[in-house]
Design an enzyme around this catalytic site. Structure first.
Site, PDB file in Angstrom:
ATOM      1  N   ASP A   1       6.651  -1.071  27.753  1.00 15.22           N
ATOM      2  CA  ASP A   1       7.628  -0.423  28.652  1.00 15.22           C
ATOM      3  C   ASP A   1       8.598  -1.469  28.758  1.00 15.22           C
ATOM      4  O   ASP A   1       8.581  -2.335  29.620  1.00 15.22           O
ATOM      5  CB  ASP A   1       7.243   0.211  29.948  1.00 15.22           C
ATOM      6  CG  ASP A   1       8.084   0.988  30.728  1.00 15.22           C
ATOM      7  OD1 ASP A   1       8.997   1.383  30.154  1.00 15.22           O
ATOM      8  OD2 ASP A   1       8.134   0.844  31.789  1.00 15.22           O
TER       9      ASP A   1
ATOM     10  N   GLU B   1       8.935   2.011  24.096  1.00 13.73           N
ATOM     11  CA  GLU B   1       9.665   3.210  24.469  1.00 13.73           C
ATOM     12  C   GLU B   1      10.917   3.035  24.167  1.00 13.73           C
ATOM     13  O   GLU B   1      11.924   2.004  24.098  1.00 13.73           O
ATOM     14  CB  GLU B   1       9.893   3.305  26.133  1.00 13.73           C
ATOM     15  CG  GLU B   1      10.574   4.469  26.727  1.00 13.73           C
ATOM     16  CD  GLU B   1      10.512   4.294  28.107  1.00 13.73           C
ATOM     17  OE1 GLU B   1       9.313   5.223  28.776  1.00 13.73           O
ATOM     18  OE2 GLU B   1      11.410   4.082  28.838  1.00 13.73           O
TER      19      GLU B   1
ATOM     20  N   ASP C   1       5.581   0.510  35.634  1.00 11.14           N
ATOM     21  CA  ASP C   1       5.930  -0.197  34.604  1.00 11.14           C
ATOM     22  C   ASP C   1       4.296  -0.355  33.781  1.00 11.14           C
ATOM     23  O   ASP C   1       4.391  -0.276  32.410  1.00 11.14           O
ATOM     24  CB  ASP C   1       6.712  -1.359  34.493  1.00 11.14           C
ATOM     25  CG  ASP C   1       7.989  -1.193  35.424  1.00 11.14           C
ATOM     26  OD1 ASP C   1       8.863  -0.957  34.926  1.00 11.14           O
ATOM     27  OD2 ASP C   1       7.833  -1.576  36.461  1.00 11.14           O
TER      28      ASP C   1
END
Length: 190
Positions: free
Chosen positions: A7, A68, A141
């Site tokens: 992430d 991501e 996160d």
């Protein structure tokens, strides 16, 4: 399959590793969040992220990396930092020949919760449930990195086959264009 989910973020970059395969519950290997101080020069922050991600790749030896996909936000500074961190993650994986797949936030949410509009709490709760954890990984996160890894394990085979089919179709079309161009040069094109 072992997947490193990332992430990306310049201030907080979530890293999560799971082992698994489609149709089976994945198993948590490791999770953490790399932090860089906002007052540090951006280039040095990126160097710190690169070193941390490299260390994770060496330690955990993932078969794939799921990052991501950066999406547009109103805050350009946040988007830039996220995109830079994502680029570092892709670079580290590419250097080692590890396939990288980008997943959109809504794709990950839909894969994990069944809804592409799920909130952070829902994602954290489902990651906790899927991995049979005692409590949700914190900060968010960390849970997001694990969600990316789980999404890739569950969708990875399908995504890889689709990418291969698209690449093969593209290669076939390119061969046909080259053959037509050669025939045209020779004056034998239809």
């Amino acid at each position: 399959m072992r997947v490193l989910g990332i992430d990306p973020g310049l201030t907080r970059c979530g890293l999560g590793v799971v082992d698994g395969r489609p149709g089976q519950p994945p198993r948590l290997v490791d999770v953490d969040v790399v932090r860089t101080p906002p007052d540090l020069d951006t280039a040095l922050r990126l160097v710190r992220l690169e070193a941390a991600i490299e260390e994770w790749v060496v330690e955990h030896r993932p078969d794939a990396v799921a990052v991501e996909r950066v999406f547009a936000q109103h805050n350009v500074q946040t988007v830039m930092g996220t995109a830079q961190a994502a680029g570092i993650a892709m670079l580290v994986a590419a250097r080692r020949g590890i396939p990288v797949t980008l997943h959109t936030p809504s794709e990950v949410k839909a894969s994990i919760t069944g809804s592409g509009r799920a909130g952070k709490d829902q994602v954290g709760a489902m990651v906790t449930r899927i991995l049979r954890l005692v409590e949700p990984p914190r900060p968010a996160d960390a849970a997001d990195a694990l969600a990316l890894a789980i999404c890739h394990v569950w969708r990875g085979g399908t995504t890889a086959r689709m990418d291969a089919a698209v690449a093969a179709a593209g290669a076939s079309a390119a061969r046909q264009r080259r053959a037509f161009s050669r025939a045209r040069l020779k004056g034998t094109a239809p």
